[in-house]
Design an enzyme around this catalytic site. Sequence first.
Site, short mmCIF file in Angstrom:
data_model
loop_
_atom_site.label_atom_id
_atom_site.label_comp_id
_atom_site.label_asym_id
_atom_site.label_seq_id
_atom_site.Cartn_x
_atom_site.Cartn_y
_atom_site.Cartn_z
CB THR A 64 -0.93 0.02 1.23
OG1 THR A 64 -0.14 0.12 2.41
CG2 THR A 64 -1.81 -1.21 1.28
CG ASP A 65 -1.24 4.87 -1.15
OD1 ASP A 65 -1.86 4.57 -0.10
OD2 ASP A 65 -1.79 5.36 -2.15
CB ALA A 66 1.38 7.40 2.87
#
Length: 136
Positions: free
Chosen positions: A15-17
Amino acid sequence: MLAFELPIRIYWEDTDAGGIVFYANYLKFFERARTEWLRALGIGQQALREQSGGMFVVVNANLTHHRSARLDDELIVTAQLQSSGRVALELVQHAWLPQGQQRQLLCEAVIRIGWVDAVSMKPARIPPAILEKFNS
């Protein structure tokens, strides 16, 4: 032919942030499903390369993103042979999010994989014994 299915859990690293699956990771999920589909057919890619001197490589990938998966989701990623020729295969792949008895489509792809000589990386014909496994 039924689609091969592989469950894949979404981890932090996917995932991203914001906890959303990074778009390029769907390519990784599709690669895993294709590899496990081949393994289910009795085709281990490393052994295939060692025994035949050839291997499959992605020639073209066309993806459509519909919705995002999130951290901790468990997806069902599919691989289904659409067509086979003497030098390439075309597969349709989907990433689904199960929701009870239904599935929500997250990403879909048409992936073309070609057969190449493992040393020269030049296109070659898929060995007949391998093609037979796709048609049985």
